[in-house]
Design an enzyme around this catalytic site. Structure first.
Site, PDB file in Angstrom:
ATOM      1  N   GLY A 172      12.400  38.426 -22.082  1.00 34.72           N
ATOM      2  CA  GLY A 172      13.830  38.737 -22.089  1.00 34.72           C
ATOM      3  C   GLY A 172      14.339  38.890 -23.505  1.00 34.72           C
ATOM      4  O   GLY A 172      13.586  38.778 -24.476  1.00 34.72           O
ATOM      5  N   CYS A 216       5.890  36.641 -23.909  1.00 38.44           N
ATOM      6  CA  CYS A 216       6.811  37.191 -24.911  1.00 38.44           C
ATOM      7  C   CYS A 216       7.876  36.150 -25.278  1.00 38.44           C
ATOM      8  O   CYS A 216       7.559  35.183 -25.944  1.00 38.44           O
ATOM      9  CB  CYS A 216       7.409  38.504 -24.419  1.00 38.44           C
ATOM     10  SG  CYS A 216       8.116  39.519 -25.740  1.00 38.44           S
ATOM     11  N   LEU A 217       9.110  36.318 -24.847  1.00 45.12           N
ATOM     12  CA  LEU A 217      10.142  35.323 -25.149  1.00 45.12           C
ATOM     13  C   LEU A 217       9.762  33.958 -24.579  1.00 45.12           C
ATOM     14  O   LEU A 217      10.112  32.918 -25.148  1.00 45.12           O
ATOM     15  CB  LEU A 217      11.490  35.779 -24.591  1.00 45.12           C
ATOM     16  CG  LEU A 217      12.679  34.856 -24.854  1.00 45.12           C
ATOM     17  CD1 LEU A 217      12.924  34.657 -26.344  1.00 45.12           C
ATOM     18  CD2 LEU A 217      13.946  35.392 -24.182  1.00 45.12           C
ATOM     19  N   GLN A 256       7.693  32.398 -27.136  1.00 47.74           N
ATOM     20  CA  GLN A 256       8.527  32.016 -28.269  1.00 47.74           C
ATOM     21  C   GLN A 256       9.324  30.744 -27.959  1.00 47.74           C
ATOM     22  O   GLN A 256       9.487  29.874 -28.825  1.00 47.74           O
ATOM     23  CB  GLN A 256       9.453  33.168 -28.636  1.00 47.74           C
ATOM     24  CG  GLN A 256       8.702  34.393 -29.158  1.00 47.74           C
ATOM     25  CD  GLN A 256       9.610  35.586 -29.401  1.00 47.74           C
ATOM     26  OE1 GLN A 256      10.824  35.500 -29.244  1.00 47.74           O
ATOM     27  NE2 GLN A 256       9.014  36.718 -29.777  1.00 47.74           N
ATOM     28  N   GLU A 310      16.519  35.449 -33.869  1.00 54.77           N
ATOM     29  CA  GLU A 310      17.204  36.359 -32.942  1.00 54.77           C
ATOM     30  C   GLU A 310      18.472  35.705 -32.410  1.00 54.77           C
ATOM     31  O   GLU A 310      19.514  36.354 -32.284  1.00 54.77           O
ATOM     32  CB  GLU A 310      16.288  36.728 -31.776  1.00 54.77           C
ATOM     33  CG  GLU A 310      16.965  37.632 -30.755  1.00 54.77           C
ATOM     34  CD  GLU A 310      16.113  37.891 -29.510  1.00 54.77           C
ATOM     35  OE1 GLU A 310      16.561  38.674 -28.655  1.00 54.77           O
ATOM     36  OE2 GLU A 310      15.015  37.310 -29.397  1.00 54.77           O
ATOM     37  N   ARG A 360      10.330  42.423 -31.266  1.00 52.68           N
ATOM     38  CA  ARG A 360      10.664  42.505 -32.686  1.00 52.68           C
ATOM     39  C   ARG A 360      10.347  41.197 -33.425  1.00 52.68           C
ATOM     40  O   ARG A 360      10.185  41.187 -34.634  1.00 52.68           O
ATOM     41  CB  ARG A 360      12.157  42.773 -32.882  1.00 52.68           C
ATOM     42  CG  ARG A 360      12.654  44.092 -32.384  1.00 52.68           C
ATOM     43  CD  ARG A 360      14.113  44.307 -32.811  1.00 52.68           C
ATOM     44  NE  ARG A 360      14.707  45.390 -32.055  1.00 52.68           N
ATOM     45  CZ  ARG A 360      14.507  46.677 -32.296  1.00 52.68           C
ATOM     46  NH1 ARG A 360      13.728  47.030 -33.290  1.00 52.68           N
ATOM     47  NH2 ARG A 360      15.085  47.597 -31.552  1.00 52.68           N
ATOM     48  N   HIS A 384       2.471  41.554 -23.283  1.00 46.61           N
ATOM     49  CA  HIS A 384       2.850  41.639 -21.869  1.00 46.61           C
ATOM     50  C   HIS A 384       1.614  41.922 -21.024  1.00 46.61           C
ATOM     51  O   HIS A 384       1.330  43.081 -20.682  1.00 46.61           O
ATOM     52  CB  HIS A 384       3.896  42.740 -21.670  1.00 46.61           C
ATOM     53  CG  HIS A 384       5.238  42.386 -22.194  1.00 46.61           C
ATOM     54  ND1 HIS A 384       6.254  41.888 -21.398  1.00 46.61           N
ATOM     55  CD2 HIS A 384       5.743  42.426 -23.449  1.00 46.61           C
ATOM     56  CE1 HIS A 384       7.321  41.653 -22.139  1.00 46.61           C
ATOM     57  NE2 HIS A 384       7.032  41.977 -23.387  1.00 46.61           N
ATOM     58  N   GLU A 415       1.044  41.487 -17.947  1.00 48.38           N
ATOM     59  CA  GLU A 415       1.324  41.982 -16.596  1.00 48.38           C
ATOM     60  C   GLU A 415       1.254  43.501 -16.492  1.00 48.38           C
ATOM     61  O   GLU A 415       1.016  44.057 -15.411  1.00 48.38           O
ATOM     62  CB  GLU A 415       2.708  41.500 -16.130  1.00 48.38           C
ATOM     63  CG  GLU A 415       3.919  42.129 -16.812  1.00 48.38           C
ATOM     64  CD  GLU A 415       4.311  41.484 -18.122  1.00 48.38           C
ATOM     65  OE1 GLU A 415       5.443  41.735 -18.589  1.00 48.38           O
ATOM     66  OE2 GLU A 415       3.492  40.728 -18.686  1.00 48.38           O
TER      67      GLU A 415
END
Length: 333
Positions: free
Chosen positions: A148, A175-176, A179, A199, A256, A301, A303
């Protein structure tokens, strides 16, 4: 060729009339009956000889029948699973599950590889806090924290990760989600109060997640993220290596921000290990906590590459870990 979506079988009269008024051959009118699974569609189309019809139209050889035995076996496991696990999908776009469509499909692939039905429970991260996290996650056999953007729901994701880390529940962050696992570890294990991603918190004292160097020069953000497939080298004796069974992999990206490598030594000393890195720029692609029964986060990713014939290894492994955790809970009761 006319492919007709239908709830009822087409009669011969219907096929003849459709062929006449649509100017196609009678044998080129193909029925596409409603089915219980999207994965049944290719098998239904083969029954209608759609494959050989296409080959004939294109004047390609059609004398060798297509072997779909593996597809039949996959569909049989989807329809008749031996096991079942409940996995929590923690995200911020719960009202729009299409945002996680690839994840849902990868769970079907990974589930079939384990002869297992994966019941995905959508959990809105915006409504998770320290008071209700046990009630929301305690019954699950694994938790995936989804990708996300933006600040909404971040603290709920971090709270969810803290709970599964402390309680030995299988965790998978994408991903997020990866993080957030880094942020949670920094705050609660490394005692970096207020640690965050730039971010969400540009002025954080501990920017454990920071914008990639090549992204800092970009002013016009449209279509400029790190996109596409990149190499990743896996560490010896890592969970990732045991799942991929290859030291060198390639996965697709869309981000990013990245793990801030200046904190690497502190993280690894405390028990969170970078087990996958890009060989060209040192970008951390995978983090694990080896002391945890199953804890892995990935910047890419996975998936997006999962298929029926090639289920994504991380999803296969995560479902297997969920089954193992479910069995261990039975034995402790």
């Amino acid at each position: 060729i006319l492919v007709c979506r239908t709830e009822q079988p087409l009669t011969d009269d219907m096929r003849r009339k459709l062929a006449l008024f649509c100017n196609v051959d009678r044998n080129s009118v193909i029925q596409a009956l409603d089915v219980d699974s999207i994965y049944a569609v290719p098998l239904e189309l083969q029954k209608e000889h759609a494959d050989t019809t296409v080959l004939k139209k294109l004047e390609l050889p059609s004398d060798h029948p297509i072997n779909l035995n593996k597809w039949h076996q996959f569909l049989d496991k989807v329809r008749n699973p031996q096991y079942e696990v409940h996995i929590g999908l923690v995200g911020k776009y719960i009202e729009l599950q299409d945002a996680y469509k690839s994840i849902h499909e990868a769970f079907i692939h990974g589930g079939a590889a384990n002869n297992c039905k994966v019941v995905v429970e959508a959990i809105h991260s915006e409504y998770i806090d320290e008071h209700n996290v046990a009630q929301k996650l305690g019954h699950l056999h694994g938790v995936l924290v989804a990708p996300g953007f933006g600040n909404r729901g971040i603290e709920g994701k971090i709270e969810a990760i803290k709970y599964v880390r402390e309680n030995g529940i299988p965790f998978f962050g994408i991903c997020l989600g990866m993080q957030c696992a880094v942020i949670e570890f920094a705050r609660n294990i490394l005692n970096m109060k207020g640690a965050h991603s730039t971010e969400m918190a540009p002025d954080t004292a501990y920017p454990v997640i920071d914008m990639m160097e090549e992204q800092k020069k970009i002013k016009n953000k449209g279509g400029t993220m790190r996109l596409g497939a990149y190499r990743c080298d896996l560490k010896e004796n890592s969970l990732a290596l045991s799942l991929y069974k290859s030291e060198h992999i390639s996965e697709r990206h869309r981000h990013r921000y990245e793990f801030n490598n200046k904190y690497m030594e502190q993280f690894e000393k405390a028990g969170m290990i970078a087990t996958g890195k890009n060989p060209d720029n040192g970008l951390v692609e995978i983090v694990e906590i080896p002391s945890h029964p199953y804890f892995i986060g990935v910047q890419f990713h996975p998936e997006l590459k999962s298929t029926v014939y090639s289920p994504q290894p991380l999803f296969v492994g995560f479902v297997a870990a969920g089954l193992k955790y479910k069995e261990s809970r039975k034995q402790t009761r």
